[in-house]
Design an enzyme around this catalytic site. Structure first.
Site, PDB file in Angstrom:
ATOM      1  N   ARG A 296       5.544  -4.597  -7.014  1.00 26.69           N
ATOM      2  CA  ARG A 296       5.541  -3.404  -6.816  1.00 26.69           C
ATOM      3  C   ARG A 296       6.870  -2.204  -7.051  1.00 26.69           C
ATOM      4  O   ARG A 296       7.604  -2.764  -6.464  1.00 26.69           O
ATOM      5  CB  ARG A 296       4.794  -3.868  -5.176  1.00 26.69           C
ATOM      6  CG  ARG A 296       3.410  -3.954  -4.930  1.00 26.69           C
ATOM      7  CD  ARG A 296       2.302  -2.873  -5.004  1.00 26.69           C
ATOM      8  NE  ARG A 296       1.152  -3.472  -5.356  1.00 26.69           N
ATOM      9  CZ  ARG A 296       0.761  -3.254  -6.205  1.00 26.69           C
ATOM     10  NH1 ARG A 296       0.779  -3.869  -7.676  1.00 26.69           N
ATOM     11  NH2 ARG A 296      -0.619  -3.522  -5.812  1.00 26.69           N
TER      12      ARG A 296
ATOM     13  N   GLU B  16       6.015   5.930  -9.652  1.00 28.04           N
ATOM     14  CA  GLU B  16       5.293   5.626 -10.112  1.00 28.04           C
ATOM     15  C   GLU B  16       3.973   6.784  -9.574  1.00 28.04           C
ATOM     16  O   GLU B  16       3.594   6.469  -8.817  1.00 28.04           O
ATOM     17  CB  GLU B  16       4.966   4.030 -10.935  1.00 28.04           C
ATOM     18  CG  GLU B  16       3.756   4.396 -11.354  1.00 28.04           C
ATOM     19  CD  GLU B  16       3.516   2.997 -11.452  1.00 28.04           C
ATOM     20  OE1 GLU B  16       2.039   2.200 -11.281  1.00 28.04           O
ATOM     21  OE2 GLU B  16       3.798   1.444 -10.675  1.00 28.04           O
TER      22      GLU B  16
ATOM     23  N   HIS C 193       3.185  -0.598 -16.198  1.00 32.24           N
ATOM     24  CA  HIS C 193       2.185  -1.164 -14.862  1.00 32.24           C
ATOM     25  C   HIS C 193       1.331  -1.617 -15.654  1.00 32.24           C
ATOM     26  O   HIS C 193      -0.052  -1.911 -15.344  1.00 32.24           O
ATOM     27  CB  HIS C 193       1.603   0.177 -13.975  1.00 32.24           C
ATOM     28  CG  HIS C 193       1.392  -1.119 -13.047  1.00 32.24           C
ATOM     29  ND1 HIS C 193       1.335  -0.544 -11.708  1.00 32.24           N
ATOM     30  CD2 HIS C 193       1.205  -1.944 -13.134  1.00 32.24           C
ATOM     31  CE1 HIS C 193       1.293  -1.628 -10.928  1.00 32.24           C
ATOM     32  NE2 HIS C 193       0.562  -1.922 -11.081  1.00 32.24           N
TER      33      HIS C 193
END
Length: 403
Positions: free
Chosen positions: A263, A291, A308
């Site tokens: 993350r 993000e 990602h």
């Protein structure tokens, strides 16, 4: 009215009390193959109404307008009281992801809404992404040596433990750290040892915040003993937000390669940027603190950057869909009628072959192509959210190597 920005597709129209209305993130793999009249009707004759929407466009208004029975999501959709405040029909939420920090499970439980996620669905995919990054930047690590590289793994759940298996098959040394698990042959080091003694550090932790019951001077994820964690509300006595901060980076040797596919906010982006400027450290990021926006000032300093997609293999995605489909079938008391194995083409990518022929890595996965594609979307000093999301939406799923 439906959200005008959503790309909405409907299959069939509701006409009976037994109909099943599903709102789903359109980025979930093979939605129509798993969720349709044939695969969900059982013996009831129920009809399925599917509403496919971009994940970031699933909002409270859409759920109020459509009143679905089932909500299928990925990590970009945050499920909480705000999302469901005007909905009284949802009885099942399925997230086709390993992580659950985007879902308020306490709230769902209070509403008696069943929740299922896809724990472990992409563990091999992410582990293979990490290996590809390491071996692309440091191909010398393929060589068997009397002084093998040391891989530090922080977080030893599904992904971290799988990565350790690959590292062991290469005869690498592994330092593992996870304060939520008992000591073992894998969970064999302190946080400080992993940071200070590893040639590569790879992060595989959930995103958690500090518990309100923990003082500022209290325990952190750095402490190596068992913790009490509330996974539903994502608070912990061992928080991982900014786990990698200036102090940790200062303690990490400049030669250590740092990889984050967990993350984004696990790393303090400002501290990381300053650290790279100071040390020239090699850093690989698949996730980013802010993000889906990425500033050029950080992007330009990364050895590898991807949007990602570490878990984006055909097998990983289908496995995620399969797991939430199976959970829904159980909730509906019907037998699953679809299997991912019926949808998979032949897979010729063998880990044993790659080990024997390291020069074939780019044929198995050319990670630099994903890096190049992300950097090509840079505009006005940043990667913008729409460009980042489009790369993920249009990503050509690679194949998972057979381990």
């Amino acid at each position: 009215m439906l959200n005008k920005s959503a790309d909405v597709a409907m299959e069939n129209k509701p006409n009976a009390a037994t109909d099943l209305t599903i709102v789903a993130d359109s980025n979930i793999a093979s939605l129509s193959e798993f969720f349709n009249n044939d695969t969900l009707s059982g013996t009831t004759g129920r009809r399925v109404r599917m509403i496919k929407v971009a994940g970031r466009d699933i909002d409270a208004q859409l759920l109020a307008d459509t009143q679905p029975n089932v909500l299928l999501i990925r990590s970009v959709t945050h499920v909480n009281a705000d999302l469901l405040k005007d909905n009284d029909s949802v009885r099942f939420v399925g997230s086709a992801t390993i992580g659950t920090d985007h879902v308020d499970q306490d709230y769902l439980a209070a509403r008696r809404i069943h929740f299922a996620n896809a724990a472990g669905c992409s563990k091999h995919s992410v582990a293979q992404y990490v290996l590809s990054a390491i071996l692309t930047l440091r191909p010398e690590y393929w060589q068997r040596s009397s002084t093998p590289p040391t891989l530090g793994i922080i977080g030893l759940g599904n992904i971290g433990s799988t990565l350790a298996q690959y590292a062991s098959s290469l005869d690498w040394q592994v330092l593992g750290y996870d304060p939520l698990l008992p000591a073992s042959s894998l969970n064999n080091a302190s946080f400080a040892q992993v940071i200070e003694k590893s040639d590569v550090v790879s992060l595989h932790v959930p995103l958690t915040d500090k518990s309100s019951a923990t003082s500022v001077a209290g325990s952190t994820y750095h402490h190596n003993h068992a913790s009490r964690v509330n996974h539903s509300s994502h608070v912990s006595e061992y928080p991982t937000r900014h786990l990698i901060d200036k102090n940790v980076l200062d303690a990490m040797p400049a030669s250590t390669l740092l990889i984050n596919s967990a993350r984004g906010p696990v790393i303090d982006a400002a501290a990381l940027q300053a650290d790279i400027e100071r040390t020239g450290r090699q850093v690989v990021l698949d996730v980013f603190e802010h993000e889906p926006q990425i500033e050029e000032a950080l992007l330009s300093k990364l050895a590898i950057a991807t949007p990602h997609i570490a878990g984006y293999t055909l097998e990983g995605k289908l496995r995620g869909t399969q797991m939430i489909y199976d959970a829904l079938c159980e909730k509906l008391s019907i037998s699953p009628a679809q299997s991912m194995h019926q949808l998979l083409p032949l897979n010729m990518f063998l880990w044993s072959e790659l080990q024997a022929h390291p020069d074939r890595l780019v044929k198995f996965y050319d990670i630099m192509q994903d890096d190049k594609a992300l950097r090509a979307t840079l505009a006005e000093g940043q990667i913008k959210a729409a460009a980042f999301d489009q790369l993920r939406r249009d990503y050509h799923l690679r194949r998972e190597w057979q381990f």
